[in-house]
Each structure stands twice: as C-alpha cells, then as structure tokens.
Design a protein around this motif. Sequence first.
Motif, PDB file in Angstrom:
ATOM      1  N   LEU A 457       0.854  -1.185   0.000  1.00 21.81           N
ATOM      2  CA  LEU A 457       0.000   0.000   0.000  1.00 21.81           C
ATOM      3  C   LEU A 457       0.889   1.234   0.000  1.00 21.81           C
ATOM      4  CD1 LEU A 457      -2.951  -0.532   2.540  1.00 21.81           C
ATOM      5  CD2 LEU A 457      -3.065  -0.422   0.057  1.00 21.81           C
ATOM      6  N   ASP A 461      -2.411   4.589  -3.748  1.00 21.81           N
ATOM      7  CA  ASP A 461      -3.645   3.812  -3.644  1.00 21.81           C
ATOM      8  C   ASP A 461      -4.783   4.659  -3.107  1.00 21.81           C
ATOM      9  OD1 ASP A 461      -2.623   1.199  -4.447  1.00 21.81           O
ATOM     10  OD2 ASP A 461      -1.444   1.298  -2.597  1.00 21.81           O
ATOM     11  N   GLN A 463      -8.302   5.603  -1.111  1.00 27.66           N
ATOM     12  CA  GLN A 463      -8.715   5.368   0.262  1.00 27.66           C
ATOM     13  C   GLN A 463      -9.502   4.064   0.398  1.00 27.66           C
ATOM     14  OE1 GLN A 463      -7.660   7.265   2.670  1.00 27.66           O
ATOM     15  NE2 GLN A 463      -8.708   6.215   4.335  1.00 27.66           N
ATOM     16  N   LYS A 465      -9.186   1.293  -1.238  1.00 27.14           N
ATOM     17  CA  LYS A 465      -8.281   0.134  -1.213  1.00 27.14           C
ATOM     18  C   LYS A 465      -7.571   0.039   0.134  1.00 27.14           C
ATOM     19  CE  LYS A 465      -4.333  -2.068  -3.436  1.00 27.14           C
ATOM     20  NZ  LYS A 465      -3.283  -1.985  -4.497  1.00 27.14           N
ATOM     21  N   ARG A 466      -7.148   1.184   0.673  1.00 24.20           N
ATOM     22  CA  ARG A 466      -6.492   1.172   1.985  1.00 24.20           C
ATOM     23  C   ARG A 466      -7.410   0.568   3.040  1.00 24.20           C
ATOM     24  NH1 ARG A 466      -3.570   7.072   2.737  1.00 24.20           N
ATOM     25  NH2 ARG A 466      -2.987   7.425   0.568  1.00 24.20           N
ATOM     26  N   GLN A 467      -8.647   1.040   3.077  1.00 20.20           N
ATOM     27  CA  GLN A 467      -9.598   0.556   4.079  1.00 20.20           C
ATOM     28  C   GLN A 467      -9.869  -0.934   3.920  1.00 20.20           C
ATOM     29  OE1 GLN A 467     -12.888   3.254   3.480  1.00 20.20           O
ATOM     30  NE2 GLN A 467     -12.016   4.833   4.820  1.00 20.20           N
ATOM     31  N   THR A 485       4.479  -0.898   3.332  1.00 18.81           N
ATOM     32  CA  THR A 485       4.149   0.480   2.987  1.00 18.81           C
ATOM     33  C   THR A 485       5.378   1.357   3.134  1.00 18.81           C
ATOM     34  OG1 THR A 485       2.615   2.298   3.445  1.00 18.81           O
ATOM     35  CG2 THR A 485       3.423   1.049   5.337  1.00 18.81           C
ATOM     36  N   ILE A 488       2.438   5.883   4.624  1.00 22.32           N
ATOM     37  CA  ILE A 488       1.034   6.285   4.760  1.00 22.32           C
ATOM     38  C   ILE A 488       0.446   5.916   6.117  1.00 22.32           C
ATOM     39  CG2 ILE A 488       0.554   6.193   2.282  1.00 22.32           C
ATOM     40  CD1 ILE A 488      -0.826   3.506   2.733  1.00 22.32           C
TER      41      ILE A 488
END
Length: 945
Positions: A457, A461, A463, A465-467, A485, A488
């Motif tokens: 991540l 990317d 938001q 996809k992050r969640q 990562t 982030i």
Amino acid sequence: MTPKLITNSNGQTFLYELQQAFSTCEEFYFSVAFINYSGLQLLLDNLKELRDRGVQGKIMTSTYLNFTEPKALKKIKAFNNIDLRVFETDKVRGFHSKVYIFKNKDTYTVMIGSSNITQSALKSNVEWNVSTVSTRQNPFLEKAIKEYKELWAQCTVADDLFLQKYEKFIEALRAQVAVAREPSFSSYGNAEMQRIVPNKMQQQAIDSLERLRAHGEMRALVISATGTGKTYMSAFDVQKVQPKTMLFIVHREEILTKAKETFIRLLGHSNQMGMFTGSSKDYQGKNYIFTTIQTIKDHYDEFTTNYFDYIIIDEAHHATASTYTRVLGYFEPKFLLGMTATPERCDRGDIFGLFDNNIALEVRLNEALEEDLVLPFHYFGITDVDGVDLSDVSIDDVAEVAKRLKVNERVDFIIDKMNFYSYDGEKCKCLGYCVTKDHAQYMADEFNKRGIVSACLTGDDKQAKRQEMIRRLEDDDDLLQVIFTVDIFNEGVDIPSVNLVLMLRPTNSPIIFMQQLGRGLRKYEGQSFLTVLDFIGNHSKTFLIAIALSGKRFYDKEGLKVAVKRGFPDLPGATHIQMDKISQQQIIRQLDMENFRSMKYLKEEYLEFKKEYVRATKRDIPYYLMDYVKFESAPNPVKFIDNKKSYLAFLAAVEKTEGLKRLAKTEPFCKLLPQLSAFLPIKRPHEFIILRYLVTHERVSWDEAENELLKIIDSVTKETLFHAFERLNQTYDDHAQIDRDLKLCFYDRKHHQLNRTQIYGEICANEQQKSYILDVLNYGLYRYSRQFDTKNYGVPFLKLYEHYTTRDLGPLINFQKKLSAFRGSTIPNGNDYYLFVDLNKGADLKESLKYKDKFINPKVFQWETPHPTRQETKQGQRLIHNQEYGINLYLFVRKFKVIDNTTEPYVYLGKGDVTSYYGDKPITTEITLHHEVPMSLYQELTTKV
C-alpha cells in the motif's frame, strides 16, 4: 555471599538479573508455574545463545489455572538443548513455584520468589525475588536440587501428543468466553464500587484545568497519545464543572456517537444530550450538544454568542483552520477545552496561542507506557544480513538504499527472524515499513512467493483500497498477514490489532520512527504486547535509533551509551528493548564519534526536523521554539541556542534568508533575545512568568505575579517572589552584567510592583519582535512544566535528580549577593553547603586536585574535602560533624566535566550527612544520602562504556 533482593522497581528488573545469570551459567533448571509468550519472547535471545554454547537446561511448568500458553511451550520445545516437562494439576494439588537455578563453574546461583515467565512478572509487576550464590555442598542448595528432581519425576514429558491435547483444551476453554472471563474484585459489590473513576492521567488533567480556571484562565489544551482516554477526561471535567450548556465539536461524524455514549455513561441524563450533524438534528431543547464542525460552521448563528458555557474541541489540531476560527470567533464560552494527540498536524496558525499557551497536560509515549494506557512493545534490534552494505551510501539517497535492500537473502533473513521471535496472538498482523514504493512492492512480491500473503500500500492507492486492506489484515479469518508500505501509516491511521512491526528502512528521523512504532500501540482486547523487529544496517546514522528509543527530548551522549548497553532500563512498564551485540557496539561507537554540539551535526538535525515539520504543517520553516513542542522525538532546540546565542540567529545562519538575517541584527531586539535565551532551560518559573505578563502590561504587582504563578505551581514562597522581583531589577548583578544586559524592569518597592522599562515596552510593541520574545518565554515555561511539574520546591528551589549548573544555583537559593562571588566546588551559603563533584577527573588535573570521590553504593558517597582542609579547623568541624552544627550538605555530581567541548551540568542527589571520616588535607568522608539514588541513574553515573 549475601542474598540479593530483586524487585521490579527503582531501575531494577528481574529480567535483567536472569539475563546476567544466563550469560555465565553452564546448566540451568527452572520450575515455573506459568509461562506465557509475552515473557518467553524476552528470553529467546538468551536461550538461543545458550543453545549455541551447548548449555543444557530443564524447564518445568504447569497447567495450574490454565494460564500457561501452548504457544510458549511449543517455542521452548523448538530448542534442542532444553528438556521440557509439565506438571498436570488437579483440584487437589496446585503448582505455584518460581525457582531459577543456574549451575556455574564453581557455584550455583539460585533465584526464588514470585516471578513467573510473563512480561509483567519479569519487568513491571510488584515482585519480590531473592538471589543467592551457593557452593555445591550447601545444605540449602542440596535440598533445592533434591526437591527439583522429585518434582521433575512427577511431571509429564511435553511431547507432541501432549502439546496437541493441551492446545485443543485451551482453545475450547477460550471459546467459552463466559467461563474464561473471571470477574475482577474491583467490579464486585455495590454500585458505589462500580462507578467509573479517572485514571492518573485524567486526574492530572482535571486538576490542572481546575487550577487554570481558579486563576482566571478561560482556555486550555490537552495533548495526549491516541488511546489514552481524552474523551473520558473531558467528560470527567464537565462532571466537575457542571456547566448548564456544553458543545462538543469533532472533525469526523463517526466518532461523535461514541463521544456522546461516553458522556451518557459517565454523567447520565441522556435526555439532555443531543446530536447536531448532517444526518441527525436531535438538538432542540438539549443542554449538551454533540456536533461536527461541518454542521456547526453553517448553523452557529442559531445560538447566542454566550449560549454555551463549555466548549470542547476534539482533534484540536484542526482548530486553527478557517472553518473553526469562524465558529470559535463567534462563541464566548466560559471555558474552551482543546484535545489532540497530534499537535504537529495543526492545519495552520498557532495552536498553542489559540488556547492561550495553557497546556493543561501533555501525555506522550513514555507517560502512556508508564500509566499502562497503551500497549507495551518488545523491540529487537537485529544486525542486518551480511549481504547488505550501506556503509558508503547516504541514507537520504533512498533510490540507492532501496536498491541495496532488495536482496533475496535479506527477505529470507527477515522471515527467519519473524519465525524466531513470532508475535502475540494466533494470526500474524504485520506492518512492514520500507524505503520506497518499489521496495514495498518488492517485499510484498517476495513474501507472496514464499507463501506469506502480503500486500503493498502506498500513497498512490485510493482510500477505498487502503480501508479494504486494513479490514482484511484485522480479520482473523482472512489470509492477509503483512502490509508493506512507505509512510502512509505514519500517523492518523488506527489498526488496533497489529501485533508485529517490521522496520525495514534505515532510521534517519526519530520522529518518523516513533510515528511508525505508534501504529501498533493502541490497546486491543486479547493482545498484551507489540513485537517490533528493526533490521539495523551498517550506515552512518544508526545512532539515531538510540535517540528515538530513549523516549527523551533532552538527552546526553553518556546517558544514551549506558542506555544502549543496558537495554534502556528507564523505559516504564513491560516495554522491552534489546539489541544484539553487533548493533550495540556499532551504535555506541557512532555515539562516541558524533559531536552533538558541532554546527555540522546541528544543521543536519535541524534540516531533518524541518523536513517533517514542512510535511506535517505545510509551512516553510519552523520559525519558533514552540514548533518543536508539537512533535514527539523532536530535537532539543536549546542546543541550537547554545551554538548561536538565540534560535533566530541559528535560523538566520542555516536558512540564510535576508529577512531572518536582518531581524536577527535589529537593535535592541538582537540584544534582548540572546539575553532571555541564555536562561533556557529555566529552573524556576518566577522571572519568566513575570516577564511574560509584562509583555502585555506596563506593570505587575505582587498579587498579580502570585496569581500568574499559581496557574502553573501549587503555591508561592514570598521570599522567592521577592528575590525574583529584585533579580529582575538587576539588584544582584555586577557591573559587567549591568553593562551587558538590557534593563527590563524597575522595582517600585513603595508600591510593591515591577514597572516595565521603556525599551522593553518598545520591543513588545513591535508584533514581529514580540512574537519571538513570547516564544522564548512560552517555551521556557512549557519546558519547565514538563520537567518540574507543579510542586513548590521551597528554598532552595531544587528538584531531586534534575540537572543544574553552578550558574543556576544562585537564584535557586535566593542568593542575595553578586553572582560573580560564586566560585569553587564547595559553595557555602550560611548553614547550607553545596558540593559539586566530578566523578571522572581530567587527566590534565594536578595530582592534588584528583580527589577520590566515588559512590560506595546508591546510598553512600565518598567525598574528599578541598585539599587544605584539616579536621581541627572550624571548616573541617562543620563538615565532618555537619548534623551537630546544623549544616545542610547538598550534593551535586556529574560523570564528566566536558563532553563534545561543552561543559556538562550536574545531577542533584539531594541532602546528605557525613557518617564517617578519616585523614587530613583532604579529609575523606562518607556522606549518607537522605534519598537512595535510583538504580537506573546510579548505573548511568557509574557504568563505564
């Protein structure tokens, strides 16, 4: 040998004593009721070293109370040098022994007491253990070994079949949540016993807020780490104040419902609490309203300006943004409270100024660990794999560093260490911090090839996809184990169930290091610690790890070296830091070579901080000392002042901008700023409090000065306030000081007030110059509050174990003569004698001045009087019979006189009395201290690195 009592207190831990015993033993035998993985992990390196040395051992534990963890047993079983057995208990017979026997070359070391193998028992619980060294023919030892052998024969061999059965039993037990959770005594009984009470941090904040309000303040800011209970703290304060109306403002709607539930749980009266958001307008007729800034910014004029008695701003680092300033500029509450975990993320403007520079409480990581408000962490510093060489590359050249780290051999090495140290829990939930996006993607690809489901991540990317990736990592049934990562997750993202952090990049910023570490420290049900694996390369900045881990903004080189060697014993709670010997030696060597006071180092430190400051605040330059307060692990800006006389002058030298250069040379401002800066860090607040008041007032009376002081200290000693007035009047200055310094005040003794001089008034009338003067004063008072709390230390105004120079002493003892009279290492002031001692004498000293001053033990100090002193003289009698003559002896010591070409301060060890003496010219005395020196400080002062 005299038995030794070992407690987890005063800088001493049972873990450290165990590790010392491991290092010399030839065999070992343990009988321990409980073993869990949190404790065993702390001993893994020691067990591996014993295995590598061919040392055999036996460990027996038990199923008593079902507390021993199967994961811990399986890990012990993996060591082929250890025989493992388990005593199976029943309802009739329990098993509660805690015995550690080490066979040495000629002796045995036996430790018996209360500590099991858990992180708390080894490091932080109240424990009593006794260690004794015995010969082989000792009856006590013979009986202990006989008992051990008899118990061993009754135990079950921990083979694979036993471990499988035990693991299934524990899993079934955990599934029965109601059975597994036993009620605590604190929740048993009547409603009065069950009421919610503030924790220590919350109580400190409430007391501080009450003090500020009592002396006329209407705004305050609380800075406290994530997960430390700020919402409860605000609710407790509202409960105490009982305002008729309250407004609670947050930045995000999702946390508002939880805040309201907290207030209802604590205060009740749910019918008086309403929501005012985009989706809920249940606020009409409600006294306590919970709203978002997005809603209230468009509707604030529906209320009168004084409608709310109490306003609370959560995530107050946003409060300087334009959306907030309109709202806060409209309302006129009786009290405004701001709360934030991240003041460094202030949108714009001056967050401290917004709250009138009243920081009611600041709880950073060390305090949060001490109060058990966040998860303890186990940090392991591991020398990186041989195939990676960073010795000839700048760690700021991230592309080259990433290229050198992308080595398959390193990936295998990292996975091997992950498997060795493991983590808390059944599923691995890991964050891996990398150098670049390419490095993060490489690590994810290589882990996936090896069967460890991983993802990459980055800031590229979206938001969503992050969640989704965070959700998958937290899901116990999902196969995702690792997210790699870059940065982030440094701040503002909560992943509570993370149980492993991999530091896969060189550390070049203590700030980023602590932000990344902090991602895994929020408490999570069922989790007892966070594992941190840091792969330390052979680059030139590895010493920055020591600065970050020390948890101190104000450190010294010698203290860091001892901390590295001894595993940072000052860190509170069950947190554990361990570095392998190669990493230790590398960091200590670099600390020795680095000059923390050179302009080269200071410039590098400043520019690294500036990088983080600009990234977080979107501003170009950290113009003020108070900018450093916002960042945990920020540099100590007083070092910049020491180099250039003022922070502004340092900025002008580094930034080379014409505006800064011009301002730094503006008369008479350029004379006053170094004059005030020279007092940093201040050791009593009186003068700075008065000068800050006089920035905006022409005069200050005794009563007004006392009221200002009572905002930050509990009480005011009249003679000290008088001394501060006289000192500001330059009454005690010699001619050189009077010629050098600007006169800022005149003392009008008839009216008991200090009047501001015209020149001070003119400087304060210039907004730009005033901002820098206020910055020095505010920073001095902020730092004072952090180091000295609110206690009135009386006369002398000295706090145990704080650092002082001989120059500091005059004001602190209310010395009423010219300070130029202060000379020598033994300073008398009436019946008070102040003794200043260097532990390590310089090689260039005359032989007659190489006094044999040293610690006998943490309670007794050997001190030699000045060389000419004889016992029969008046001076000699007053010293060796100080109690009979009513003489108070105050002892100050320092390890070295000079480090990095800078004179070191002394540590104040308190009062003491001469309890034995001999000889003449000099007289050798033993001073018994009134307070035993804490073990961690004693070790720092006496350990040679």
